[in-house]
Design a protein around this motif. Structure first.
Motif, PDB file in Angstrom:
ATOM      1  N   TYR A   1      47.652  10.892  30.477  1.00 18.99           N
ATOM      2  CA  TYR A   1      48.696  11.577  29.711  1.00 18.99           C
ATOM      3  C   TYR A   1      49.360  10.624  28.721  1.00 18.99           C
ATOM      4  CZ  TYR A   1      52.567  14.697  28.618  1.00 18.99           C
ATOM      5  OH  TYR A   1      53.463  15.521  27.966  1.00 18.99           O
ATOM      6  N   ASP A   2      49.403  11.062  27.468  1.00 18.71           N
ATOM      7  CA  ASP A   2      50.079  10.304  26.419  1.00 18.71           C
ATOM      8  C   ASP A   2      50.597  11.315  25.400  1.00 18.71           C
ATOM      9  OD1 ASP A   2      51.044   8.544  24.597  1.00 18.71           O
ATOM     10  OD2 ASP A   2      49.108   7.718  23.992  1.00 18.71           O
ATOM     11  N   SER A   3      51.750  11.859  25.666  1.00 16.16           N
ATOM     12  CA  SER A   3      52.371  12.963  24.919  1.00 16.16           C
ATOM     13  C   SER A   3      51.615  14.280  25.100  1.00 16.16           C
ATOM     14  CB  SER A   3      52.514  12.652  23.424  1.00 16.16           C
ATOM     15  OG  SER A   3      51.257  12.675  22.767  1.00 16.16           O
ATOM     16  N   ASN A   4      50.386  14.205  25.582  1.00 19.82           N
ATOM     17  CA  ASN A   4      49.604  15.381  25.962  1.00 19.82           C
ATOM     18  C   ASN A   4      48.517  14.924  26.921  1.00 19.82           C
ATOM     19  OD1 ASN A   4      48.668  17.997  26.137  1.00 19.82           O
ATOM     20  ND2 ASN A   4      48.451  18.286  23.924  1.00 19.82           N
ATOM     21  N   TRP A   5      47.948  15.864  27.661  1.00 19.13           N
ATOM     22  CA  TRP A   5      46.869  15.521  28.586  1.00 19.13           C
ATOM     23  C   TRP A   5      45.591  15.240  27.807  1.00 19.13           C
ATOM     24  CZ3 TRP A   5      47.763  14.461  33.537  1.00 19.13           C
ATOM     25  CH2 TRP A   5      48.940  14.944  34.110  1.00 19.13           C
TER      26      TRP A   5
ATOM     27  N   GLY B   1      53.982  19.770  36.770  1.00 19.48           N
ATOM     28  CA  GLY B   1      54.716  18.781  35.999  1.00 19.48           C
ATOM     29  C   GLY B   1      55.051  17.579  36.874  1.00 19.48           C
ATOM     30  N   SER B   2      55.584  16.531  36.259  1.00 19.57           N
ATOM     31  CA  SER B   2      55.906  15.319  36.999  1.00 19.57           C
ATOM     32  C   SER B   2      57.252  14.770  36.519  1.00 19.57           C
ATOM     33  CB  SER B   2      54.816  14.255  36.796  1.00 19.57           C
ATOM     34  OG  SER B   2      55.197  13.011  37.354  1.00 19.57           O
TER      35      SER B   2
ATOM     36  N   TRP C   1      57.013  10.899  35.708  1.00 21.10           N
ATOM     37  CA  TRP C   1      56.450  10.510  34.423  1.00 21.10           C
ATOM     38  C   TRP C   1      57.007  11.346  33.272  1.00 21.10           C
ATOM     39  CZ3 TRP C   1      54.159   6.055  34.974  1.00 21.10           C
ATOM     40  CH2 TRP C   1      53.546   5.730  36.188  1.00 21.10           C
ATOM     41  N   ASN C   2      58.013  12.171  33.590  1.00 18.80           N
ATOM     42  CA  ASN C   2      58.668  13.003  32.567  1.00 18.80           C
ATOM     43  C   ASN C   2      57.651  13.889  31.838  1.00 18.80           C
ATOM     44  OD1 ASN C   2      60.894  13.981  31.139  1.00 18.80           O
ATOM     45  ND2 ASN C   2      60.628  12.497  29.469  1.00 18.80           N
ATOM     46  N   ILE C   3      56.829  14.562  32.626  1.00 16.31           N
ATOM     47  CA  ILE C   3      55.804  15.457  32.081  1.00 16.31           C
ATOM     48  C   ILE C   3      56.164  16.896  32.456  1.00 16.31           C
ATOM     49  CG2 ILE C   3      53.359  16.095  32.122  1.00 16.31           C
ATOM     50  CD1 ILE C   3      52.746  13.186  32.903  1.00 16.31           C
TER      51      ILE C   3
ATOM     52  N   GLN D   1      52.723  22.726  32.550  1.00 17.82           N
ATOM     53  CA  GLN D   1      52.046  23.440  31.473  1.00 17.82           C
ATOM     54  C   GLN D   1      51.209  24.583  32.029  1.00 17.82           C
ATOM     55  OE1 GLN D   1      50.552  19.624  29.415  1.00 17.82           O
ATOM     56  NE2 GLN D   1      51.120  20.927  27.713  1.00 17.82           N
TER      57      GLN D   1
END
Length: 308
Positions: free
Chosen positions: A132-136, A163-164, A167-169, A172
């Motif tokens: 994950y880096d701003s999106n999967w 979500g997490s 990791w502030n995700i 979705q």
């Protein structure tokens, strides 16, 4: 697991409990074959029970699975397996019935492969920083049969739909196309496995067709699919990418280098659609990640257990 034992002939149930001393949690498969000993598979060994099943017992078992109505099994028998409550899958062998060149069903069932559905919640957590880096990132999990591909894929689907906070995700929308009812383990269309609230499943649906149906009808952020490899799968993947959907999938193979020789996957690999490739092996049981590579095949995580 107790639900599995309850559908077996009483003699087999008692012998399994006796031979394992009641420690049945490690059993991965129970194989029943007419006129052959019952076989138990765990993560590290195979055990044969001193018990032979005859055809009458096999018929009783298939009747029990269909709740005494062969009609209820009609669609499942076309696919060669039955999914029961709890998400456990039972593969079948026997006399195949054809109609217009297509499989209509199986009669005289003589082999049962009872695969125990198991969740390993949390096994995907350690890999989140790589995925994950701003999106999967588009991710493919590679491995031979019984290396834990689906188990890892399932946990990724759980994380993405939950979500997490760590990791502030955000959670979705996840769409699972579950052709063999293995990822979500649906029973009567309802997933039996643990997922977040933002998840939808097309159960027992062909992958290529299901991916397009899911995109048109459920607008997922991420598509999760097991065991891609056919030409039509590749075409559907290219369509999904063009629609802006992220992909999380598995395929059979020994390694990233191995799947490069598969013509049906060539368009995907040449366009470098997938950004992460997991390589799994069966080492002291399933689920061992031996390598994680990027879209160019460069190793990010290696066999030595270190990060690069």
């Amino acid at each position: 697991m107790n639900g599995i034992l309850s559908i077996l002939p009483k003699d087999i149930e008692e012998k399994i409990i006796a031979i394992t001393n009641g420690n049945i949690k490690d059993i991965e498969e129970i194989r029943i074959r007419v006129n052959r000993p019952v076989e138990l598979l765990t993560g590290t060994k195979t055990v044969f029970l001193p018990y032979f099943v005859d055809m009458s017992e096999a018929e009783k078992l298939i009747s029990k699975l269909g709740k005494h109505s062969f009609y209820t099994l009609e669609e499942e028998l076309k696919r060669g397996f039955i999914t029961i409550e709890g998400g456990h899958r039972i593969g079948l062998g026997g006399k195949v019935i054809l109609e217009n060149g297509k499989v209509k069903g199986i009669r005289h069932v003589s082999s049962f492969n009872i695969r125990i559905a198991k969740e390993k919640i949390g096994i995907g957590e350690k890999w989140i920083p790589f995925l994950y880096d701003s999106n999967w990132k588009h991710t493919m999990i590679i491995g031979p049969p019984q290396t834990g591909k689906t188990t890892l894929l399932r946990d990724f689907a759980r994380i993405m739909s939950t979500g997490s906070k760590r990791w502030n995700i955000p959670a979705q929308k996840v769409g699972i196309v579950d052709e063999r009812s293995e990822i979500a383990g649906c029973f009567q269309g309802v997933p039996q496995m643990t997922f977040g609230h933002r998840l939808d499943v097309l159960d027992a649906c062909p992958k290529a067709e299901g991916m397009m149906m899911m995109i048109r009808s459920m607008s997922p952020d991420i598509l999760v699919v097991d065991e891609i490899g056919r030409k039509e799968d590749t075409e559907a993947i290219l369509e999904a990418v063009n629609a802006g959907v992220r992909l999380m999938m598995t395929t059979h193979g020994e390694s990233f280098e191995d799947i490069q020789h598969r013509p049906t996957l060539k368009p995907i690999l040449e366009q470098k659609i997938f950004q992460r490739y997991f390589e799994l092996k069966r080492i002291q049981g399933p689920g061992k990640v031996v390598s994680l590579k990027d879209e160019n095949g460069r190793e990010i995580y290696g066999k030595t257990g270190g990060y690069k």
